[in-house]
Design an enzyme around this catalytic site. Structure first.
Site, PDB file in Angstrom:
ATOM      1  N   SER A  86      -3.575   2.284 -18.674  1.00 12.04           N
ATOM      2  CA  SER A  86      -4.924   2.625 -18.213  1.00 12.04           C
ATOM      3  C   SER A  86      -5.411   3.981 -18.709  1.00 12.04           C
ATOM      4  O   SER A  86      -6.572   4.323 -18.503  1.00 12.04           O
ATOM      5  CB  SER A  86      -4.970   2.596 -16.683  1.00 12.04           C
ATOM      6  N   LYS A 123      -7.999   4.873  -7.428  1.00 10.66           N
ATOM      7  CA  LYS A 123      -8.378   5.863  -8.440  1.00 10.66           C
ATOM      8  C   LYS A 123      -9.710   6.530  -8.105  1.00 10.66           C
ATOM      9  O   LYS A 123      -9.876   7.740  -8.304  1.00 10.66           O
ATOM     10  CB  LYS A 123      -8.441   5.182  -9.806  1.00 10.66           C
ATOM     11  N   LYS A 153       1.030   0.492   7.661  1.00  8.13           N
ATOM     12  CA  LYS A 153       1.476  -0.897   7.491  1.00  8.13           C
ATOM     13  C   LYS A 153       2.380  -1.334   8.644  1.00  8.13           C
ATOM     14  O   LYS A 153       2.200  -2.404   9.212  1.00  8.13           O
ATOM     15  CB  LYS A 153       2.218  -1.036   6.154  1.00  8.13           C
ATOM     16  N   GLY A 156       0.817  -1.195   0.000  1.00  3.75           N
ATOM     17  CA  GLY A 156       0.000   0.000   0.000  1.00  3.75           C
ATOM     18  C   GLY A 156       0.854   1.249   0.000  1.00  3.75           C
ATOM     19  O   GLY A 156       2.076   1.193   0.205  1.00  3.75           O
ATOM     20  N   PRO A 157       0.242   2.388  -0.233  1.00  2.00           N
ATOM     21  CA  PRO A 157       0.989   3.654  -0.274  1.00  2.00           C
ATOM     22  C   PRO A 157       1.541   4.017   1.093  1.00  2.00           C
ATOM     23  O   PRO A 157       1.118   3.467   2.122  1.00  2.00           O
ATOM     24  CB  PRO A 157      -0.070   4.658  -0.740  1.00  2.00           C
TER      25      PRO A 157
END
Length: 847
Positions: free
Chosen positions: A705, A748, A388, A382-383
């Site tokens: 994308s 997104k 985390k 994850g970002p």
């Protein structure tokens, strides 16, 4: 001899040399008074024919000396049983003592007396006559029985004593004059007294010799003492010789240390090295090692005992054994198998993250049913800033396990994981074994942080070394290069963290269970800020509870206007800035409580850092809004297409990667193939240059994308129909117009929400990803799932270009398209002005 002579020649009171004349046994017949002054002595037993100086300082003793000097110089010397007694009573003295004659006396400046005495004969106290200032005793003179000096037994005993004295003197390098004195003595009693007076005997032993009246028994006793003294002298000489063999001229300190150790060993004391070895053996026995490890430890222990403890190899082996005994071979912490309690702890520490929490609770549930299950290998992707690492600590707390974290970022040496072999100088185990030793249990929660940032160079590939560590089928016998024995890692719960999954090698990725942690929505951030961030920053900045009241709208204002991130780090920094401003106000005397509202947030944080893009404020021709995924979360991407007169060149700018350039080529080919249906000339690419640009050229952009976004912007530019500003899209386009699935739909859609866009177009095959999006977010955003680009264009453009006349465009339509491309305003019925676009296209007549 007069007192005046003693005062004039004080140096004559020194101890006479060893060859000075001794009082002969015939002197024993001189007249000795029956009552004599008593002089108690301590730490020494006086024998007859013994000459030595004494210091007299006690008042009663000084009086006794003065009285003896005033009469016939005789005084009775008795030894104290307790040397510490200052004024001993009669029962605290040995009754058997020695009648001595005071040879000389000197008065010292401090008031004490120094006397030189010589023992005359032995006596026994019969009665104590107390008096002041001195004490007198009535004595009974001890007459020893006569001994035949020419018997074999007497001669043998005296000769044995002289031989032992000679050997002792040779070992101690003492002068031979003492031996000459003993050669001239034929009386066994006198010889016994002389030898006993020169031996360093304890008070009890010396008094026992003095009290023995039979000369032969006394000489036998002294002979035994000489035997012990001879053994000690020989042992001392042996110790000195052993120490000299191991030392050099520059090692005097080392020699003294060895001498002390040898003395302790010969006296029966436990040697320090032996004690240390026994302690180490006990640790090896209690470490709970497996059989093969125990066998290796005992082998190294035998090697250690055979080495000199100051050698370099000895320290290497000792360090290796220390590592073996300190590792947790059998030690475990008890898991908290109360599922509800574990869930409560996880919810206390973190908001949301339901997938991760469910996976941990599933593991605990299976662990409750099956005791010998292997630990899972999880990978949180994850970002930055989504929690985390802190989640790993929370998992350890919920399970009741130890938590160990190592950072793998920037590691390029394989030895960091597997350790160095013991043949290298300064070799140590790798970080995995270090962590297990630090944990002290074999089932900790072990976090491998930043696993996606592991490098590789000529020293090896650390990610390849992690393959064994993170494989549940292999890590039950993990072999570190330093230990060179298997260590069980199957009970460890390994958690790896990464920002991006792509840099992780496929073989390593296959061994881990990947759990993706997406960014937070504004609603989530609001809840986390109220529950965790604001209280934490208030505590960090010394602000008491109730001094700061921050409204929800103020927190949302900070989230939307001052931060644009998937995580929470910048949000916490901004809240910290507000708390520091409040702390300064309190320090300057302002009175609280401080109300933080959306209106006064700029007072604390300044001008907002993020506002909505101006390009998205109106519907424009040739500008489409796309959605991109980055390692830090989702982001909004604007794609611009402009037409200019030229020869059909395609210009692509904006620091794009190869994949994104190929997407632009595919979108252009699709548009050319649909020219008739879109009502545009087929040869538009021959007379116009097409410029495709993605702003923020300083940032590298790549990926497929953006395909439908480029196609939409291109069709809008060619048809003159504006793109809806409240629509964002993502998806890969093919030459046939199909829309293929993409990744990161949740991230997104979060980016769209942050940008104020409530309508998202996504591929039909991504409809399943709606389950990952929280319900409150899914309710705010309208999702349109499409299968081909025609559906995208119909939704994204203000007007559906496929509804126009296919065969021949009317003059009105052609005029509108021409005006749009020339930058002229569209008719009034259109809701928003089109963006100025260079290069108008004149539609041709249909053939």
């Amino acid at each position: 001899m007069k007192d005046d002579d003693i005062k004039k020649s004080p140096e004559e009171s020194a101890i006479p040399p060893s060859d000075a004349p001794v009082v002969d046994e015939k002197d024993a017949g001189q007249e000795i008074p029956g009552v004599l002054p008593l002089l108690p002595v301590r730490d020494i037993v006086i024998f007859p024919y013994m000459t030595l100086p004494l210091f007299v300082g006690r008042e009663g003793s000084i009086s006794a000396v003065d009285e003896a000097l005033a009469k016939d110089r005789f005084i009775f010397l008795a030894t104290q049983k307790d040397p510490a007694m200052e004024d001993p009573k009669s029962d605290e003295l040995y009754t058997t003592g020695t009648v001595a004659m005071i040879m000389r006396m000197i008065k010292l400046p401090d008031g004490r007396l120094k006397i030189l005495i010589q023992g005359v004969t032995k006596g026994k106290i019969v009665e104590v006559v107390e008096g002041k200032p001195g004490t007198h005793v009535r004595i009974e003179r001890i007459i020893e029985p006569s001994v035949k000096e020419d018997t074999l037994e007497t001669e043998a005993l005296m000769r044995a004593s002289r031989e032992k004295i000679e050997r002792i003197l040779s070992l101690k390098n003492m002068p031979v004059e003492i031996l000459m004195v003993t050669e001239n003595i034929n009386n066994p009693g006198v010889l016994a007294d002389l030898v006993a007076s020169n031996l360093r005997l304890k008070i009890e032993e010396a008094q026992k010799v003095l009290e023995e009246e039979d000369p032969m028994s006394r000489l036998t006793m002294v002979n035994n003492l000489l035997s012990r003294e001879l053994q000690l002298a020989e042992m001392q000489a042996k110790i000195q010789n052993q120490a000299k063999e191991e030392m050099s001229k520059s090692q005097r300190e080392y020699f003294l240390r060895e001498q002390m150790k040898a003395i302790k060993h010969e006296l029966g004391d436990i040697d320090g090295k032996a004690e240390e070895a026994d302690e180490l053996r006990e640790k090896i026995k209690n470490a709970g090692m497996p059989k093969e490890v125990l066998k290796e430890a005992e082998k190294q222990m035998r090697r250690l005992e055979g080495m000199h403890h100051d050698s370099a190899e000895s320290s290497v082996v000792r360090t290796y054994l220390d590592w073996l005994v300190e590792l947790p071979w059998k030690k475990e912490t008890k898991d908290n198998l109360r599922i509800n309690k574990a869930r409560e702890i996880l919810d206390q520490d973190h908001h949301g993250l339901e997938k991760v929490k469910d996976r941990i609770l599933e593991y605990l549930s299976v662990r409750k049913l099956k005791d010998d299950m292997k630990g899972p290998i999880l990978c949180f992707v994850g970002p930055p800033g989504v929690g985390k690492t802190s989640l790993g600590k929370s998992i350890a707390r919920a399970m009741g396990r130890k938590f160990i974290r190592i950072s793998l970022g920037g590691i390029r040496d394989e030895a960091e994981i597997r350790g160095h072999r013991r043949t290298y100088v300064g070799a140590l185990p790798g970080r995995i074994i270090h962590g297990m030793k630090q944990a002290g249990s074999r089932n900790p929660v072990f976090m491998l942080d930043e696993i996606d940032k592991v490098g590789a160079d000529f020293r090896g590939d650390p990610s390849a070394a992690l393959l064994e560590v993170l494989d549940p089928e292999q890590n039950n016998a993990f072999s570190d290069n330093y230990l060179n024995v298997p260590f069980d890692l199957s009970k460890v719960l390994f958690i790896a963290t990464a920002n991006v999954i792509d840099p992780i090698p496929p073989a390593l990725k296959d061994r881990m269970e990947v759990i993706r942690i997406s960014g937070y929505t504004d609603v989530d951030k609001l809840a986390i800020a109220k529950k965790f961030l604001l209280p934490h920053q208030m505590e960090e900045n010394g602000i008491r509870s109730g001094w700061v009241k921050m409204q929800d709208k103020a927190i949302l204002s900070v989230i939307q206007q001052y931060t644009r991130e998937a995580g929470l780090r910048n949000l916490e920094r901004e809240i910290g800035r507000i708390c520091r401003k409040v702390a300064r106000g309190i320090a300057e005397g302002e009175k609280g409580p401080f109300q933080i509202t959306a209106r006064n947030v700029p007072k604390y944080l300044g001008v907002p850092s993020h506002i909505l893009e101006k390009e998205a404020e109106a519907d424009e021709v040739g500008v489409a809004t796309g959605l991109a995924w980055t390692p830090t979360g989702g982001d909004i991407l604007f794609i611009e297409v402009s037409l200019v007169d030229g020869k059909g060149n395609v210009i692509i700018t904006g620091n794009l990667g190869d994949v994104m350039r190929e997407s632009a080529q595919a979108a252009l080919t699709y548009t050319r193939s649909r020219a008739d249906q879109l009502g545009i000339p087929k040869n538009f690419h021959q007379r116009q240059d097409i410029h495709i640009h993605v702003p923020a050229g300083g940032i590298q952009k790549d990926g497929p994308s953006a395909g439908i976004t480029i196609a939409t912007a291109l069709v809008s530019s060619l048809t003159g129909i504006p793109v809806r500003r409240d629509v964002a899209m993502t998806g890969e386009v093919t030459l046939r117009g199909r829309v293929l699935p993409i990744g990161g739909l949740k991230e997104k859609s979060l980016a769209a929400l942050r940008g104020g866009i409530m309508h998202v177009i996504a591929p039909e095959l991504n409809r399943k990803d709606l389950e990952d999006i929280p319900r409150h977010e899914a309710k705010q955003v309208k999702f349109s799932f499409v299968k081909n680009i025609d559906e995208v264009i119909a939704i994204a453009l203000k007007r559906n270009p496929f509804r126009t006349e296919r065969k021949k465009p009317s003059p009105k339509t052609a005029s509108a398209a021409k005006r749009a491309h020339a930058g002229k305003p569209l008719p009034a019925k259109r809701s928003a002005p089109a963006k100025k676009t260079a290069g108008a296209i004149k539609p041709r007549k249909a053939r």
